[in-house]
Design an enzyme around this catalytic site. Structure first.
Site, PDB file in Angstrom:
ATOM      1  N   HIS A   1       0.837  -1.137  -0.014  1.00 55.54           N
ATOM      2  CA  HIS A   1      -0.146   0.080   0.132  1.00 55.54           C
ATOM      3  C   HIS A   1       0.975   1.362  -0.051  1.00 55.54           C
ATOM      4  CE1 HIS A   1      -3.607   2.431   1.272  1.00 55.54           C
ATOM      5  NE2 HIS A   1      -2.467   3.281   1.994  1.00 55.54           N
ATOM      6  N   GLU A   2       1.803   1.284   0.968  1.00 55.74           N
ATOM      7  CA  GLU A   2       2.652   2.552   1.132  1.00 55.74           C
ATOM      8  C   GLU A   2       3.558   2.570  -0.166  1.00 55.74           C
ATOM      9  OE1 GLU A   2       1.800   4.660   3.085  1.00 55.74           O
ATOM     10  OE2 GLU A   2       0.531   3.363   4.328  1.00 55.74           O
TER      11      GLU A   2
ATOM     12  N   HIS B   1       3.762   7.090  -6.634  1.00 54.93           N
ATOM     13  CA  HIS B   1       2.867   7.983  -7.085  1.00 54.93           C
ATOM     14  C   HIS B   1       3.877   9.439  -7.367  1.00 54.93           C
ATOM     15  CE1 HIS B   1      -1.264  10.085  -7.090  1.00 54.93           C
ATOM     16  NE2 HIS B   1      -0.721  10.070  -8.299  1.00 54.93           N
TER      17      HIS B   1
ATOM     18  N   HIS C   1       1.676   4.865  -2.625  1.00 56.88           N
ATOM     19  CA  HIS C   1       1.850   6.062  -2.436  1.00 56.88           C
ATOM     20  C   HIS C   1       3.318   6.543  -2.872  1.00 56.88           C
ATOM     21  CE1 HIS C   1      -1.809   7.030  -0.420  1.00 56.88           C
ATOM     22  NE2 HIS C   1      -1.513   6.162   0.522  1.00 56.88           N
TER      23      HIS C   1
END
Length: 686
Positions: A467-468, A474, A471
């Site tokens: 998940h991280e 991105h 980020h």
């Protein structure tokens, strides 16, 4: 003071090991002065504003300030000490005052208006035109059109809110760090996993105590709640965690008044700007149009999920009664009974799977996914960090072109905020013919390794790491040349979780799980039989988990969708009303969940917690494109689709509205169907 590491050139690495608390205030004070001077110069009406003589000088000055402040904020979060906290809080007031001053600067606002109305604007790229448009919007939302007493009050509110949020965060950290339970009777710890016992024994030894020391840090708290057979012990830990930073503990750490203060300040801020409530104000910068749309979305999702949640709970209660002799299921029994039911139903436990997820193997598997999907190369970078166990990575194209750096800090410890997050140290920026590459932080709170043994992750930890990493990608795969259009600068908050939640899906794919698992003793990957059990349990209690997230989201939206603030009694009453509407589990009356809800009171998610579910619709639908293109072998690691996702979602950051980016990738508007299917809740319900 000699050389200050926080004043390093923007294109140089920060020497984290050299930073002391004494460096923070001089650096921030100097950089604020430079930025203030740049604003004053840019706001001079004698200047005919275009990009090069107006925006660029502002960016040059502010970039140095925000980079130094990001470093100070990061250190305050991961290596907090009394001296560092004091220096940070002094500067927090200065930074807040400066930010408010810029947002209220009528002269600067007028220059942006001149640029927008003049001939230079029509020559800008679409990204730069969007940056100007968003700046004008943000000026209006920052109170620039206020005058007199309302203007002064707005500035006061901004400072008070920043200080209250920081104090809220400190209280949670201190309340967590200050609590421990010393145990000398090993029988009280029956059922607790060996690695958790080992960590607890080491924690006790550090304080020269015999036996074991339990804490409320997640690597200790969660395994105890899941596996300790001693019901009284589980209740003790649950009560401590459920009453963190409230009136039932140290009065100096009680967040009750801060919650009241924050809600009152936010409501008043919205009223000053002409909005009926804080939620409406915050939604001016989101994909969602208004609070009613958000509330309807959450309630529609709750309508789909609650029948499944009720079924989940009924099955858990029956199992607890029949197999565990628990006639009543208390909140401190839920994790324990859930884990026993999982073991009974799927014939595996999380502790059985954990030895396969060694840190090195998980990272190799993660890198394999990222490198294949996006045609990248990831390798270790020889860069000093703030701790010996923090790690630096270098992200490159397959051909070796540098794209950015990622700093990783994985382990839970005292002085480190709980949870997991990603933040930017420096954004990508084109300066002349040169590209300044981005730098990001990835922070988790996993169990640390024991001696020569590697760190072991749960499958939930693996999901968190993926998940991280979404980020981080991105930020690191941005192809946006202007920092003001970077992902974390201008992507709508309710879309920012799209890349992160998207990455979680790969943690359930057999080829990926094979590649990222390696047993700590045998080196073997996770057996297919164990993977099949893990996959079969993927949607285990997904109904209960979904309504829990909806409960948090509704609570957040409702308390911020008020014309005035609420006292703490009304806040707790609101939570109870939300639970009556959507929840299936009901906490004891003494539980004080809001006092530890840092996301909305200290983490920027106020009136925005719904973003997790909103973006999950986007991420599930985006992942469905990979499922549709998986072919006969069902391999979702499709680099052709991956390149399209990179190009249309990751690379563009905030250069265009998130809805446009999703449409460019998917060819249509998002649908909730994939989310419901992924959660085992497709169709009309039960």
């Amino acid at each position: 003071m000699s050389h200050n590491p926080l004043l390093a050139p923007i294109d140089a690495f920060v020497d984290y090991a050299a930073i002391t608390p004494e460096h923070i205030e001089p650096a921030i004070t100097e950089l604020i002065a430079q930025s203030r001077a740049a604003v004053t110069l840019a706001a001079d009406p004698a200047c005919d504003p275009d990009w090069d003589n107006f925006i660029t000088p502002l960016e040059n000055a502010s970039e140095k300030l925000w980079r130094a402040w990001s470093v100070a904020s990061h250190l305050n979060a991961v290596v907090n000490t009394p001296a560092l906290r004091e220096a940070y809080n002094v500067c927090l007031a200065q930074v807040t005052e400066f930010s408010t001053w810029v947002g209220l600067h009528a002269g600067l606002y007028a220059q942006y208006q001149r640029l927008r109305a003049g001939p230079h604007y029509r020559q800008l790229t679409p990204t730069r035109a969007r940056i100007v448009d968003l700046a004008l919007r943000d000026f209006r939302l920052s109170g620039v059109e206020l005058a007199g007493a309302p203007r002064a009050r707005y500035a006061q509110i901004s400072e008070q809110e920043a200080q209250a949020s920081q104090k809220f965060s400190e209280n949670v950290l201190d309340a967590t760090d200050n609590w421990s339970l010393h145990i000398e009777d090993e029988t009280r710890l029956d059922g607790v996993p060996a690695d958790t016992m080992q960590s607890a024994h080491a924690a006790a030894a550090q304080k020269n105590l015999p036996g074991w020391l339990l804490t409320l840090k997640m690597p200790c708290y969660l395994p105890v709640m899941q596996h300790a057979k001693n019901r009284e012990l589980r209740e003790t830990l649950y009560r401590a965690y459920a009453t963190l930073a409230c009136e039932q503990g140290d009065p100096a750490l009680d967040n009750s008044k801060l919650i009241e203060q924050l809600l009152a300040l936010r409501a008043e801020q919205a009223q000053l700007l002409g909005f009926p409530d804080y939620a409406t104000l915050r939604l001016q910068t989101r994909m969602a149009d208004n609070a009613e749309q958000v509330l309807n979305f959450l309630r529609q999702l709750a309508g789909q999920a609650k029948p499944y949640a009720l079924r989940d709970l009924a099955q858990l209660r029956q199992f607890a009664k029949d197999e565990l002799a628990l006639d009543t299921l208390e909140m401190w029994d839920i994790p324990f009974a859930t884990e026993r039911l999982r073991e009974a139903r799927y014939a595996y436990s999380e502790e059985e799977i954990k030895p396969y997820f060694t840190e090195a193997a998980v990272f190799k598997g993660l890198f394999d996914v990222v490198e294949k999907l996006y045609d990248l190369r990831i390798r270790d970078a020889d860069i000093a960090t703030w701790r010996p166990d923090a790690r630096a990575l270098q992200i490159e194209t397959a051909g070796g072109k540098l794209l950015g750096h990622l700093f990783i800090d994985l382990y839970a410890r005292n002085g480190k905020q709980g949870g997991a997050w990603v933040d930017s140290e420096r954004n990508r920026r084109k300066i002349g013919d040169r590209i300044q590459t981005p730098i990001a932080y990835l922070t988790c709170n996993f169990s640390a390794p024991h001696g020569a043994e590697p760190a072991l992750l749960t499958h939930d930890d693996v999901i968190t790491l993926f998940h991280e990493s979404g980020h981080a990608l991105h930020a690191l795969l941005s192809e946006v040349d202007d920092p003001a259009a970077a992902a974390f600068a201008s992507v709508e908050w309710d879309a920012i979780e799209l890349p992160s939640q998207f990455m979680e899906n790969f943690c359930w794919e057999w080829p990926v799980v094979q590649a990222l698992s390696k047993h700590v003793s045998t080196g073997e990957p996770l057996p297919r039989s164990l993977y099949d059990k893990l996959l079969a349990a993927k949607n285990f209690q997904s109904g209960m988990q979904t309504v829990r997230q909806i409960e948090f989201s509704l609570f957040d939206m409702i308390i911020h969708h008020q014309k005035t603030g609420l006292d703490i009694g009304a806040v707790l009453d609101t939570l109870q009303q939300v639970r009556q509407e959507v929840a299936v589990l009901f906490a004891p009356s003494w539980q004080r969940f809001p006092h530890n809800f840092s996301h909305i009171f200290a983490g920027g998610y106020g009136a925005g917690y719904y973003s997790y579910k909103w973006a999950e619709v986007l991420s599930a639908d985006a992942y469905a494109a990979f499922e549709e293109g998986s072919g006969a072998h069902g391999d979702t690691l499709n680099p052709v689709i991956g390149q399209r996702f990179r190009k249309e979602i990751l690379a563009v950051g905030g250069a265009r509205p998130a809805a446009d980016s999703f449409y460019a990738f998917r060819g249509r508007a998002p649908s909730m169907d994939a989310l419901l299917r992924h959660n085992g809740m497709a169709g009309p319900g039960l």
